[in-house]
Design an enzyme around this catalytic site. Structure first.
Site, PDB file in Angstrom:
ATOM      1  N   LYS A  34      41.380  23.361  44.787  1.00 23.46           N
ATOM      2  CA  LYS A  34      42.570  23.859  45.660  1.00 23.46           C
ATOM      3  C   LYS A  34      41.338  24.797  46.543  1.00 23.46           C
ATOM      4  O   LYS A  34      40.811  25.798  46.251  1.00 23.46           O
ATOM      5  CB  LYS A  34      43.336  25.003  45.084  1.00 23.46           C
ATOM      6  CG  LYS A  34      44.354  25.687  46.262  1.00 23.46           C
ATOM      7  CD  LYS A  34      44.596  27.086  45.643  1.00 23.46           C
ATOM      8  CE  LYS A  34      44.008  27.938  46.233  1.00 23.46           C
ATOM      9  NZ  LYS A  34      43.820  28.332  47.717  1.00 23.46           N
ATOM     10  N   GLY A  65      35.350  33.590  44.052  1.00 18.79           N
ATOM     11  CA  GLY A  65      36.184  34.374  44.830  1.00 18.79           C
ATOM     12  C   GLY A  65      36.078  35.726  44.572  1.00 18.79           C
ATOM     13  O   GLY A  65      34.942  36.377  44.057  1.00 18.79           O
ATOM     14  N   SER A  66      36.973  36.686  44.583  1.00 20.48           N
ATOM     15  CA  SER A  66      37.000  38.164  44.433  1.00 20.48           C
ATOM     16  C   SER A  66      36.973  38.543  42.888  1.00 20.48           C
ATOM     17  O   SER A  66      37.558  37.619  42.165  1.00 20.48           O
ATOM     18  CB  SER A  66      38.055  38.965  45.167  1.00 20.48           C
ATOM     19  OG  SER A  66      39.130  38.425  44.646  1.00 20.48           O
ATOM     20  N   VAL A  90      40.848  38.677  41.659  1.00 21.64           N
ATOM     21  CA  VAL A  90      41.471  37.167  41.462  1.00 21.64           C
ATOM     22  C   VAL A  90      40.541  36.618  40.163  1.00 21.64           C
ATOM     23  O   VAL A  90      41.239  35.712  39.373  1.00 21.64           O
ATOM     24  CB  VAL A  90      41.370  36.204  42.566  1.00 21.64           C
ATOM     25  CG1 VAL A  90      41.784  34.707  42.238  1.00 21.64           C
ATOM     26  CG2 VAL A  90      42.155  36.731  43.700  1.00 21.64           C
ATOM     27  N   GLY A  91      39.273  36.951  39.972  1.00 18.18           N
ATOM     28  CA  GLY A  91      38.449  36.370  38.910  1.00 18.18           C
ATOM     29  C   GLY A  91      39.303  37.118  37.506  1.00 18.18           C
ATOM     30  O   GLY A  91      39.567  36.331  36.510  1.00 18.18           O
ATOM     31  N   GLU A 147      32.630  33.096  39.507  1.00 18.93           N
ATOM     32  CA  GLU A 147      31.650  33.672  40.363  1.00 18.93           C
ATOM     33  C   GLU A 147      32.370  34.369  41.240  1.00 18.93           C
ATOM     34  O   GLU A 147      32.976  34.250  42.124  1.00 18.93           O
ATOM     35  CB  GLU A 147      30.867  32.405  41.112  1.00 18.93           C
ATOM     36  CG  GLU A 147      30.399  31.281  40.254  1.00 18.93           C
ATOM     37  CD  GLU A 147      29.078  31.894  39.438  1.00 18.93           C
ATOM     38  OE1 GLU A 147      28.547  32.880  39.972  1.00 18.93           O
ATOM     39  OE2 GLU A 147      29.002  31.192  38.311  1.00 18.93           O
ATOM     40  N   CYS A 157      28.629  36.317  49.368  1.00 11.32           N
ATOM     41  CA  CYS A 157      28.767  37.328  48.028  1.00 11.32           C
ATOM     42  C   CYS A 157      27.422  37.917  47.896  1.00 11.32           C
ATOM     43  O   CYS A 157      27.279  38.790  47.397  1.00 11.32           O
ATOM     44  CB  CYS A 157      29.147  36.284  47.053  1.00 11.32           C
ATOM     45  SG  CYS A 157      28.166  34.831  46.895  1.00 11.32           S
ATOM     46  N   GLU A 174      32.701  46.384  47.586  1.00  8.84           N
ATOM     47  CA  GLU A 174      32.575  45.218  48.496  1.00  8.84           C
ATOM     48  C   GLU A 174      33.230  45.271  49.657  1.00  8.84           C
ATOM     49  O   GLU A 174      34.303  45.144  49.457  1.00  8.84           O
ATOM     50  CB  GLU A 174      32.563  43.935  47.662  1.00  8.84           C
ATOM     51  CG  GLU A 174      32.291  42.455  48.467  1.00  8.84           C
ATOM     52  CD  GLU A 174      32.394  41.347  47.713  1.00  8.84           C
ATOM     53  OE1 GLU A 174      33.679  41.173  47.047  1.00  8.84           O
ATOM     54  OE2 GLU A 174      31.482  40.452  47.510  1.00  8.84           O
TER      55      GLU A 174
HETATM   56  P1  NAD Z   1      39.727  35.350  46.889  1.00  6.87           P
HETATM   57  O1  NAD Z   1      39.418  35.853  45.692  1.00  6.87           O
HETATM   58  O2  NAD Z   1      40.867  36.021  47.793  1.00  6.87           O
HETATM   59  O3  NAD Z   1      40.095  33.891  46.990  1.00  6.87           O
HETATM   60  C1  NAD Z   1      39.444  32.956  46.282  1.00  6.87           C
HETATM   61  C2  NAD Z   1      40.234  31.767  45.985  1.00  6.87           C
HETATM   62  O4  NAD Z   1      41.298  32.363  45.092  1.00  6.87           O
HETATM   63  C3  NAD Z   1      41.067  31.136  47.121  1.00  6.87           C
HETATM   64  O5  NAD Z   1      41.119  29.762  47.085  1.00  6.87           O
HETATM   65  C4  NAD Z   1      42.624  31.879  46.733  1.00  6.87           C
HETATM   66  O6  NAD Z   1      43.493  31.102  47.516  1.00  6.87           O
HETATM   67  C5  NAD Z   1      42.482  31.977  45.507  1.00  6.87           C
HETATM   68  N1  NAD Z   1      43.358  32.855  44.906  1.00  6.87           N
HETATM   69  C6  NAD Z   1      43.729  34.166  45.420  1.00  6.87           C
HETATM   70  N2  NAD Z   1      44.788  34.637  44.543  1.00  6.87           N
HETATM   71  C7  NAD Z   1      44.940  33.724  43.492  1.00  6.87           C
HETATM   72  C8  NAD Z   1      45.722  33.901  42.151  1.00  6.87           C
HETATM   73  N3  NAD Z   1      46.613  34.986  42.232  1.00  6.87           N
HETATM   74  N4  NAD Z   1      45.881  32.812  41.441  1.00  6.87           N
HETATM   75  C9  NAD Z   1      44.756  31.750  41.738  1.00  6.87           C
HETATM   76  N5  NAD Z   1      43.926  31.736  42.828  1.00  6.87           N
HETATM   77  C10 NAD Z   1      44.049  32.614  43.579  1.00  6.87           C
HETATM   78  O7  NAD Z   1      38.380  35.257  47.664  1.00  6.87           O
HETATM   79  P2  NAD Z   1      38.144  35.078  49.347  1.00  6.87           P
HETATM   80  O8  NAD Z   1      38.424  35.961  49.956  1.00  6.87           O
HETATM   81  O9  NAD Z   1      38.542  33.612  49.620  1.00  6.87           O
HETATM   82  O10 NAD Z   1      36.330  34.984  49.200  1.00  6.87           O
HETATM   83  C11 NAD Z   1      35.616  36.331  49.047  1.00  6.87           C
HETATM   84  C12 NAD Z   1      35.267  36.484  47.885  1.00  6.87           C
HETATM   85  O11 NAD Z   1      34.351  35.550  47.251  1.00  6.87           O
HETATM   86  C13 NAD Z   1      34.332  37.939  47.855  1.00  6.87           C
HETATM   87  O12 NAD Z   1      34.544  38.786  46.931  1.00  6.87           O
HETATM   88  C14 NAD Z   1      32.863  37.269  47.352  1.00  6.87           C
HETATM   89  O13 NAD Z   1      31.957  37.974  47.097  1.00  6.87           O
HETATM   90  C15 NAD Z   1      33.310  36.173  46.424  1.00  6.87           C
HETATM   91  N6  NAD Z   1      32.360  34.965  46.419  1.00  6.87           N
HETATM   92  C16 NAD Z   1      31.445  34.992  45.554  1.00  6.87           C
HETATM   93  C17 NAD Z   1      30.781  34.038  45.497  1.00  6.87           C
HETATM   94  C18 NAD Z   1      29.830  33.747  44.172  1.00  6.87           C
HETATM   95  O14 NAD Z   1      29.220  32.701  43.997  1.00  6.87           O
HETATM   96  N7  NAD Z   1      29.678  34.860  43.258  1.00  6.87           N
HETATM   97  C19 NAD Z   1      30.221  33.240  46.512  1.00  6.87           C
HETATM   98  C20 NAD Z   1      31.109  33.256  47.780  1.00  6.87           C
HETATM   99  C21 NAD Z   1      32.187  34.089  47.520  1.00  6.87           C
END
Ligand code: NAD
Length: 511
Positions: free
Chosen positions: A190, A243-244, A247-248, A265, A299, A400
């Site tokens: 996704k 992701g964030s 959400v993690g 991550e 990130c 962040e």
């Molecule tokens: P996000 O957490 O909003 O979304 C990430 C993904 O999760 C998207 O595909 C989103 O649709 C999905 N998602 C959102 N809510 C969800 C839920 N309730 N259940 C399941 N999936 C869900 O993050 P973003 O805005 O896309 O990206 C930015 C974040 O990602 C920042 O916090 C950044 O630090 C982090 N990031 C981390 C790394 C790493 O490797 N550590 C790399 C890049 C980005």
């Protein structure tokens, strides 16, 4: 809404407004919801990049079923043969690099030099993982009993669910999908709703390279509607989210309910320490790149600069001078150095943190405003922003932001700098500028983060080293390099007894 053409594998490179269906079992399938969403260029929202399916749980179920069927055959294909397909995909990506980079700049705004780098990262990951197909090493050890053979082999896990962010739309998809398929898994991905096209481009290269149907399936849509059902599906045995941290937590909780493998991550708040013996020219160059590259939306972005007091004033003056001169605009213009925020919400967050910083008493010395005159009015632009005299405990030093906002914090020396650097909930990347080798090695030892750079900014990871972080940045797994192979395989220990009698481990002994 205007009439759109439906994308099929044959016309994915067409320049018409493209309507993308989900990619399931090698077929292009409309979502059962009948709904779609738009992907627009954040530098110019008049530019419609594509129309994508707004999918739901039923679509996820169809995709997981397809992946499960594909897995039954794919796991039996010898790993070196699986890897050859990934190698061919790398060659295809090289041919299409420029087109895919342009697609990516249109869908997420970062400048062309960086989107070319993003595609290159997928190419690098493909070559690396193709090589792993001929290794997948496991231990062969002597048995404690005579006429008995002992070894451990790596086995694929099954169906893996991948949920990706928008900031490295092809690179991060490649970090997950490529090791997973080389290891013999089947996948449902996704992509982030802001940047689905780059995942389609990556999967297109793999499909053209000969990846069998169903081995990778794409379901587009939003987090709660697609991401959550994917993580919950009982036939998905491993979930990988980038992701964030918020959400993690959700995904980690879901995965724990059914003992799925889960790789998280997450966010960062990355420090760059500059000691007073550092090469200041180099450190300023690094700070500009680390803080404002990808509009601060990495990130690993340098979001805190920790300066020793003797160089504080000079560093600030020179950094601000350079930051004010950065050219902000549409990343398709090769002279532009910083693109827009990904979307309106992210821009609003960035501007909100400017107010938070001011209210906390930090001094705003550069930027802080939205850019909305002339061509800027069509995108989500803001000025490169620098706060100085930031206290280590302020929210702008702790949270962040994910935008072009950097906080400069004074420190008393090496020990104080490391304490400030470590004094946050995240632990992704870190950097130190110094010419003193003793201090550099002490920092490598003491900075509690997944990555430490010496005399380079906090960004710039290479695909064959472990990538990930400590504390709220993740759950201990690493992407990149051998870390990904560890995640996408399970160990099976194998004992072959050729003694022709019952031998009892730990029991059959002379003493
Ligand atoms: P996000 O957490 O909003 O979304 C990430 C993904 O999760 C998207 O595909 C989103 O649709 C999905 N998602 C959102 N809510 C969800 C839920 N309730 N259940 C399941 N999936 C869900 O993050 P973003 O805005 O896309 O990206 C930015 C974040 O990602 C920042 O916090 C950044 O630090 C982090 N990031 C981390 C790394 C790493 O490797 N550590 C790399 C890049 C980005």
């Amino acid at each position: 809404m205007a009439t759109h053409t439906l994308a099929t594998p044959a016309d994915l490179s067409s320049t018409q407004t493209r309507v993308f269906k989900n990619f399931i079992d090698g077929e292009w399938v409309e979502s059962s919801t009948g709904q779609t969403f738009e992907n627009r260029n954040p530098a110019d929202t008049r530019d419609l990049v594509g129309i994508f399916q707004k999918s739901n749980r039923a679509d996820v179920n169809t995709a997981v079923d397809a992946a499960k069927r594909a897995f039954a055959k794919w796991r039996l294909v010898p790993a070196p043969r699986r890897a050859e397909i990934v190698f061919r995909a790398a060659e295809i990506l090289i041919e299409r690099k420029e087109d895919y980079a342009r697609d990516m700049t249109r869908e997420m705004g970062k400048v062309l030099a960086e989107t070319r780098g993003d595609v290159q990262e997928a190419i690098d990951a493909a070559y690396y993982n193709a090589g792993e197909g001929r290794r997948l090493f496991g231990p062969t050890v002597p048995s404690e009993m005579p006429n008995k053979f002992a070894m451990a082999v790596r086995q694929p896990i099954g169906v893996c669910g991948m949920i990706t962010p928008w900031n490295f739309p092809m690179a991060i998809s490649s970090w997950k999908l490529l090791p997973a398929v080389v290891c013999g898994n089947a996948c449902v991905v996704k992509p982030a709703q802001d940047t689905p096209l780059s995942t389609f481009n990556l999967v297109r290269a793999l499909t053209d390279a000969g990846l069998p149907k169903g081995v990778i399936n794409i379901v587009t849509g939003f987090g709660a509607e697609v991401g959550t059902p994917l993580a919950e599906h009982p036939d998905v045995r491993a979930v990988s989210l980038t992701g964030s941290s918020a959400v993690g937590k959700i995904i980690g909780g879901i995965a724990a309910q059914s003992f799925k493998h889960c790789s998280l991550e997450l966010g960062g708040k990355n420090p760059m320490i500059v000691l007073d013996d550092a090469n200041l020219d180099l450190a300023i160059e690094g700070a500009l790149w680390g803080a404002f590259g990808t509009t601060g939306q990495r990130c690993t972005a340098t979001s805190r600069i920790i300066l020793q007091k003797r160089i504080y004033a000079e560093f600030v003056e020179r950094l601000v001078d350079r930051a004010k001169k950065l050219k902000v605009g549409n990343g398709l213009d090769e002279t532009v150095q910083m693109g827009p925020a990904i979307n309106q919400k992210q821009l609003e967050t960035d501007l909100e943190y400017v107010e938070i910083g001011k209210n906390e008493g930090a001094k705003l010395v550069c930027g802080g405003h939205r850019l909305d005159k002339g061509d800027y009015q069509y995108g989500w632009f803001m000025e490169p922003t620098v706060f100085i005299d930031v206290d280590r405990k302020m929210r702008i030093a702790q949270e962040e932001i994910f935008g072009p906002v950097v906080s400069i914090i004074p420190c008393d020396g090496m020990e104080d700098a490391v304490e400030i650097a470590n004094g946050i909930e995240y632990g992704l990347s870190s950097a130190i500028y110094t010419k003193d080798v003793n201090k550099a090695f002490a920092a490598i030892r003491d900075l509690y983060a997944g990555i430490t750079y010496v005399n380079a900014p906090t960004i710039g990871a290479e695909v064959h080293l472990p990538f990930g972080g400590t504390k709220a940045t993740g759950n201990g797994h690493r992407e990149g390099g051998i870390g990904a192979i560890e995640f996408y395989t399970e160990w099976k220990s194998v004992y072959v007894d050729y003694s022709d009698k019952l031998q009892k481990a730990q029991i059959d002994r002379e003493d």
